[in-house]
Design an enzyme around this catalytic site. Structure first.
Site, mmCIF file in Angstrom:
data_model
loop_
_atom_site.group_PDB
_atom_site.id
_atom_site.type_symbol
_atom_site.label_atom_id
_atom_site.label_comp_id
_atom_site.label_asym_id
_atom_site.label_seq_id
_atom_site.Cartn_x
_atom_site.Cartn_y
_atom_site.Cartn_z
ATOM 1 N N GLY A 170 -35.335 -46.038 90.472
ATOM 2 C CA GLY A 170 -35.171 -47.259 91.252
ATOM 3 C C GLY A 170 -35.878 -47.199 92.584
ATOM 4 N N ASP A 222 -40.104 -42.239 79.773
ATOM 5 C CA ASP A 222 -39.009 -42.484 80.707
ATOM 6 C C ASP A 222 -37.869 -43.259 80.043
ATOM 7 O OD1 ASP A 222 -37.807 -42.440 83.252
ATOM 8 O OD2 ASP A 222 -38.644 -44.402 83.763
ATOM 9 N N HIS A 223 -36.652 -42.913 80.414
ATOM 10 C CA HIS A 223 -35.458 -43.613 79.911
ATOM 11 C C HIS A 223 -35.476 -43.786 78.402
ATOM 12 C CE1 HIS A 223 -33.225 -44.543 83.543
ATOM 13 N NE2 HIS A 223 -34.384 -44.790 84.131
ATOM 14 N N HIS A 279 -32.534 -50.111 89.530
ATOM 15 C CA HIS A 279 -33.792 -50.537 88.917
ATOM 16 C C HIS A 279 -34.069 -52.004 89.239
ATOM 17 C CE1 HIS A 279 -32.589 -47.180 86.088
ATOM 18 N NE2 HIS A 279 -33.756 -46.797 86.551
ATOM 19 N N THR A 281 -41.774 -51.457 89.424
ATOM 20 C CA THR A 281 -41.791 -52.852 89.873
ATOM 21 C C THR A 281 -42.858 -53.109 90.921
ATOM 22 O OG1 THR A 281 -39.426 -53.072 89.382
ATOM 23 C CG2 THR A 281 -40.386 -54.706 90.865
#
Length: 277
Positions: A205, A81-82, A176, A229
């Site tokens: 997010g 990811d990212h 995010h 998160t």
């Protein structure tokens, strides 16, 4: 079983449910996510992000996650990811990731297109899929991003066509991290992009959104939802609970995994992906 994005997201897009990407920094989190998916008979995307690598290097954790995915009784995508750099995306592919996200959203548009196109060319040769991003998903600590950072329909169409990506992350008001105030989601824009573009759309997010937020974005065209998160918060609660009970290290670890698993199950039920494997 180890699969790529197309093998789980095409059905999600067609039948209007969401598949979660549950990012991990260790095998404990991956174990929790896979156990949740097997219990619910749900497809799963699991992986890590470049920004998280100080907490779990690719060469250290990816081989274990990939082997666990191969042994799973449900479809599991191992996703990078990212990915912010070409070198790291290539490393993820060489280590066996079946999908990568190249995030060139902070560069100028022409550079983003050129870089993403090159990653797509190489990833497809590996049999892997690629997610790209257009628009910019910011940080929850600064939720008042200007509207011109949101994805437009014209950008989405041009970017997807020019790069050949398999899935597109769109900026519609999420961020995010942990939200300090309620995000302002542009569902109308999301629906317009969904109507115009025929590849799966991704929501970044996701942690901190309400269940209704998730259901509404999925109803308006999201097929993949990123969560990290909320898993960390669940794991911390489990460890705190174990410490308060005076448990041993291993029992605290097991309680952490259980609480993360419960959070994954909660999200999967909201996304509607149970019994879709």
């Amino acid at each position: 079983m180890l699969v790529n994005l197309n093998e789980v997201l095409k059905d999600a897009q067609k039948n209007k449910y969401g598949v979660g990407l549950f990012n991990t920094t260790d095998t404990d989190m991956a174990e929790a996510a896979i156990a949740a998916a097997e219990e619910l008979r749900a497809p799963l995307i699991v992986g890590t992000a470049e920004i998280l690598l100080p907490g779990g290097e690719l060469k250290l954790i990816l081989p274990s996650i990939i082997e666990a995915a191969k042994r799973a009784t449900v479809p599991v995508v191992v996703h990078y990811d990212h990915g912010l750099t070409f070198a790291r995306c290539m490393e993820a592919l060489q280590l066996g990731c079946t999908s990568v996200m190249f995030d060139g959203s902070v560069t100028d548009y022409a550079q983003n297109v050129a870089d993403t196109r090159e990653v797509v060319k190489i990833a497809h040769a590996f049999g892997a899929t690629v997610e790209g991003e257009i628009g910019h998903v910011g940080q929850a600590a600064n939720p008042d991003a200007p509207d011109d950072r949101y994805t437009t329909v014209a950008e989405a169409l041009d970017y997807a066509s020019a790069t050949g990506i398999d899935a597109l992350a769109v900026a519609i008001g999420t961020a995010h991290g942990a939200y300090k105030s309620a995000p302002k989601l542009d569902l109308n824009r999301l629906q317009e992009i969904r109507n115009a573009l025929d590849i799966p759309l991704v929501l970044h997010g996701g942690s901190g959104l309400t269940d209704d937020d998730f259901r509404n974005t999925i109803a308006h065209g999201i097929s993949k939802v990123n969560i990290y998160t909320d898993l960390c918060l669940a794991g911390v609660r489990g460890m705190q609970e174990g410490i308060e009970k005076g448990l041993s290290y291993l029992d605290i670890r097991n309680l952490k995994v259980q609480r993360i698993k419960e959070e994954v199950i909660k999200k999967m039920l909201v996304f509607g992906c149970q019994n879709k494997a």
